[in-house]
Design a protein around this motif. Structure first.
Motif, PDB file in Angstrom:
ATOM      1  N   VAL A 131       0.838  -1.198   0.000  1.00  0.00           N
ATOM      2  CA  VAL A 131       0.000   0.000   0.000  1.00  0.00           C
ATOM      3  C   VAL A 131       0.876   1.252   0.000  1.00  0.00           C
ATOM      4  CG1 VAL A 131      -1.621   1.374   1.361  1.00  0.00           C
ATOM      5  CG2 VAL A 131      -2.028  -1.069   1.031  1.00  0.00           C
ATOM      6  N   SER A 132       1.954   1.230   0.758  1.00  0.00           N
ATOM      7  CA  SER A 132       2.863   2.385   0.786  1.00  0.00           C
ATOM      8  C   SER A 132       3.467   2.645  -0.586  1.00  0.00           C
ATOM      9  CB  SER A 132       3.978   2.143   1.811  1.00  0.00           C
ATOM     10  OG  SER A 132       3.454   2.053   3.116  1.00  0.00           O
ATOM     11  N   ALA A 154     -12.554   5.665  -9.000  1.00  0.00           N
ATOM     12  CA  ALA A 154     -13.913   5.814  -8.472  1.00  0.00           C
ATOM     13  C   ALA A 154     -14.405   4.506  -7.873  1.00  0.00           C
ATOM     14  CB  ALA A 154     -14.846   6.275  -9.591  1.00  0.00           C
ATOM     15  N   ARG A 155     -14.159   3.415  -8.574  1.00  0.00           N
ATOM     16  CA  ARG A 155     -14.607   2.109  -8.068  1.00  0.00           C
ATOM     17  C   ARG A 155     -13.950   1.783  -6.726  1.00  0.00           C
ATOM     18  NH1 ARG A 155     -14.148  -0.502 -12.567  1.00  0.00           N
ATOM     19  NH2 ARG A 155     -12.013  -1.207 -12.265  1.00  0.00           N
ATOM     20  N   GLN A 156     -12.636   2.036  -6.622  1.00  0.00           N
ATOM     21  CA  GLN A 156     -11.932   1.726  -5.384  1.00  0.00           C
ATOM     22  C   GLN A 156     -12.382   2.628  -4.239  1.00  0.00           C
ATOM     23  OE1 GLN A 156      -9.960  -0.911  -4.950  1.00  0.00           O
ATOM     24  NE2 GLN A 156      -9.789  -0.369  -2.789  1.00  0.00           N
ATOM     25  N   GLU A 171      -4.742   9.718  -2.494  1.00  0.00           N
ATOM     26  CA  GLU A 171      -4.190   9.538  -3.837  1.00  0.00           C
ATOM     27  C   GLU A 171      -5.283   9.168  -4.836  1.00  0.00           C
ATOM     28  OE1 GLU A 171      -1.181   9.487  -0.891  1.00  0.00           O
ATOM     29  OE2 GLU A 171      -2.868   8.086  -1.071  1.00  0.00           O
ATOM     30  N   LEU A 172      -6.261   8.391  -4.387  1.00  0.00           N
ATOM     31  CA  LEU A 172      -7.366   8.018  -5.276  1.00  0.00           C
ATOM     32  C   LEU A 172      -8.214   9.238  -5.626  1.00  0.00           C
ATOM     33  CD1 LEU A 172      -8.461   4.667  -3.580  1.00  0.00           C
ATOM     34  CD2 LEU A 172      -7.266   4.932  -5.757  1.00  0.00           C
ATOM     35  N   ARG A 189      -7.558   1.533   2.375  1.00  0.00           N
ATOM     36  CA  ARG A 189      -8.210   2.821   2.632  1.00  0.00           C
ATOM     37  C   ARG A 189      -7.201   3.931   2.856  1.00  0.00           C
ATOM     38  NH1 ARG A 189     -12.903   0.703   6.871  1.00  0.00           N
ATOM     39  NH2 ARG A 189     -13.969  -0.676   5.384  1.00  0.00           N
ATOM     40  N   GLN A 190      -5.968   3.575   3.206  1.00  0.00           N
ATOM     41  CA  GLN A 190      -4.940   4.596   3.408  1.00  0.00           C
ATOM     42  C   GLN A 190      -4.652   5.375   2.128  1.00  0.00           C
ATOM     43  OE1 GLN A 190      -1.468   2.660   5.010  1.00  0.00           O
ATOM     44  NE2 GLN A 190      -2.594   1.746   6.726  1.00  0.00           N
TER      45      GLN A 190
END
Length: 651
Positions: free
Chosen positions: A388-389, A439-441, A424-425, A419-420
């Protein structure tokens, strides 16, 4: 034959080619006679595109034959190219000449014209130039079964003389092919010339079919390792190139193909012939991946060309996760390639990740490649925090396009830690970098913040229909308010913005909240387009919970095709196995042949999904035919591959 002076006697304006009236053909043919090499080459190229276009001939094609034959006889410098054009025009499936449409077909007219002018082209068989003799043999071979009796004897005599006396073995081999097409039975596998032995073995494979005799495999293994450098310029009618034709024949017998591929690789894998044949086996047959990948590891030791090594490594990466226990030899080879070869490090590392080798994790984290990160998210769930990082860092650094999409998709299996990456999303969504997966994530993130809500609402006003649909679903997931999503999908489905089945596909999270859309969806179950039928049937089930009408539509669509596979997935999610489907499911489950081809850019082979779903629908234990399901090939790696289907893009 007809000279250029006679071109104006043909009503070209009343004849069509691929682009309409053939009024340009006379000038193209005249260009062949001019002392301008560039213009002549351009004319030949254009003739390949209009009187012959992607395997099709037209009413203007046959009238061109006598003029092209005249040019071939009178322009020595262009003779080879013109003869090959004539052979290509006459290309046909020999079984076609027995069909009812043949007398009225354009290709039959071409062949008839070629037979008429052939006596004047026969001197080309004695031409002093090897390429001309080879091209002339292609012309003869194209119509070999259509000669009238008198012409047959004359042609056969000349071709037989070439087979016996020509100083070039490749020409002797070509003559053997023509004699075979004329009905000669002798196939000299014991010829002193490897080219002739290879031609004889290939013809024998065509004639006898699999399983191939040991003598034939021996010849192909010994004599086929080194390609004829001139063969690609002289494809036979009905084949794209000699190598593809032979590979296709061998792939019909996987044991023979593996034996021949091993011999070719052992001889140095010249021209990647052995590794190409090995790869073809996995595209035709199931469960041969361990043997094929073992051969490809050996092939890597012979490959000196970087591009060839990269292709082999890319293929290994495609199939590595099909191996329940990748061997040390494979993993060590991949590790060495990833560590010591900068030019091939990317596919080698990706393959190593898919082999679940722990040595792959550190380089992925140190020099992240988007595809490798996505594979690592599946192979190393224990490293979720580190991954994730890395994903956050790469997205923040401005990853775009397919790389950004792969990084975002990699978040999905990483659980709540994903969720972290919310900041960025949101930025990806705002800047439209892989906005649809972003958007989906975000919709899976569980928390609707002001920032997330604003970004999703702005995306829901986009002119991009796919983004609107994804954003609308994400907002519903986070807020539970169906009104905005219903408004968006009503507009998308009513206006048919983009492929309708893509929008229907996204309705599942709404469930019964999408009930107001049923008047739009219900008529689609009878749509002509199969993708619309299958996705509307699914959507109807998601909304109503009623399986009956969905199962009826889906059952009708099940089959070994992409849309048939989707119907099978839907039945599996519903949990229904219609009794009438069981014979087809057993065929899907037990076929040794692949029933579905690979889809470009798909993360898993669709045939693997087809088989895994068939086993699942047949049920645990034994199926109705008494076959044991416990040891299904789909019970292990195949199911793992199938589980990634949600990341794949459908047509």
């Amino acid at each position: 034959m007809k000279s250029p002076a006679e071109l104006d006697t043909v009503p070209w304006q009343n004849l069509d080619h691929a682009y309409g009236p053939a009024e340009d053909v006379p000038e193209l043919i005249r260009s062949l006679y001019r002392d301008d090499e560039e213009a002549a080459d351009a004319a030949i190229h254009e003739l390949y595109g209009n009187i012959h276009h992607q395997g099709t001939v037209y009413p203007a094609s046959a009238p061109s034959v006598p003029f092209l034959a005249h040019a071939a006889r009178h322009i020595p410098g262009r003779r080879t190219k013109l003869l090959m054009l004539l052979a290509t025009l006459a290309d046909h499936d020999r079984s076609d000449s027995e069909s009812a449409h043949w007398p009225d077909s354009s290709v039959a007219e071409v062949c008839a014209e070629l037979c008429r002018v052939l006596p004047e082209l026969l001197p080309c068989l004695s031409d002093g130039e090897r390429p001309v003799r080879r091209a002339a043999l292609r012309v003869v071979g194209a119509v070999a079964e259509l000669f009238p009796t008198g012409l047959r004897a004359q042609v056969e005599h000349q071709v037989a003389r070439l087979h016996v006396d020509d100083p070039v073995p490749a020409v002797r081999a070509d003559a053997l092919v023509v004699l075979d097409r004329m009905g000669r039975e002798a196939l000299p596998l014991d010829s002193p010339f490897p080219e002739v032995r290879m031609a004889a073995a290939t013809l024998l494979a065509e004639r006898c079919g699999p399983p191939y005799p040991a003598e034939l495999i021996e010849v192909l293994g010994d004599d086929g390792a080194e390609p004829d450098p001139g063969d690609d310029d002289f494809p036979w009618a009905g084949t794209s190139d000699p190598d593809s034709h032979l590979t296709g024949l061998l792939a019909e017998d996987p044991d023979a193909a593996l034996a021949v591929a091993a011999r070719w690789i052992e001889a140095g894998d010249l021209g990647s012939r052995g590794s190409w044949l090995a790869r073809e086996i996995t595209e035709v047959w199931r469960d041969r991946e361990p043997e094929v990948l073992e051969l490809l590891v050996t092939a890597l030791s012979h490959q000196r060309d970087t591009a060839a090594r990269a292709r082999v490594l890319g293929f290994i990466s495609r199939w590595a996760d099909r191996l329940p226990n990748p061997g040390d030899r494979l993993r060590d080879t991949l590790y060495d390639c990833a560590r010591t070869e900068p030019e091939t490090a990317r596919p080698a590392l990706l393959a190593l990740v898919r082999c679940r080798d722990p040595r792959a994790l550190a380089p992925v984290l140190r020099r992240p490649d988007a595809e490798a990160v996505r594979a690592a998210a599946l192979s190393f769930p224990e490293a979720a925090g580190e991954l994730v990082s890395v994903i956050r860092r790469e997205l923040a650094a401005g990853a775009t396009g397919n790389a950004a999409a792969a990084l975002i998709t990699a978040l999905e299996p990483l659980g709540t830690l994903a969720r972290q990456a919310r900041p960025e999303l949101v930025e990806c969504l705002r800047t439209r970098r892989a906005a649809v997966p972003a958007a989906r994530q975000l919709g899976l993130g569980g928390i609707l913040t002001d920032e997330v809500g604003t970004a999703l609402r702005e995306a829901d006003e986009s002119s991009d229909a796919s983004l609107r649909a994804s954003a609308a679903v994400a907002l519903f997931r986070l807020s539970g308010d169906a009104a905005p999503a219903l408004r968006t999908f009503r507009e998308l489905l009513s206006a048919a913005q983009g492929p309708v089945h893509w929008h229907l596909d996204r309705l599942q999270p709404l469930g019964s909240a999408a009930a107001p859309l049923l008047p739009l969806i219900e008529p689609m179950r009878a749509a002509r387009y199969e993708w619309t039928r299958v996705t509307s049937a699914e959507a109807h089930y998601w909304i109503t919970g009623s399986a009956e009408s969905a199962v009826a539509v889906l059952t009708e669509l099940v089959g070994p095709s992409p849309v048939g596979l989707r119907a099978l997935k839907a039945l599996a999610s519903i949990g229904r196995t219609p009794e009438e489907l069981r014979p087809a499911l057993r065929a899907f489950a037990f076929s040794p042949l692949r029933l579905l081809g690979a889809t470009p850019f798909s993360e898993c082979h669709e045939d693997e999904e087809l088989r895994a779903l068939a086993w699942r629908l047949l049920g645990a234990g034994t199926d109705h035919g008494g076959h044991s399901l416990a040891n299904s090939p789909a019970s292990g790696a195949g199911v793992r591959a199938g589980s990634r289907a949600s990341t794949r893009t459908r047509p």
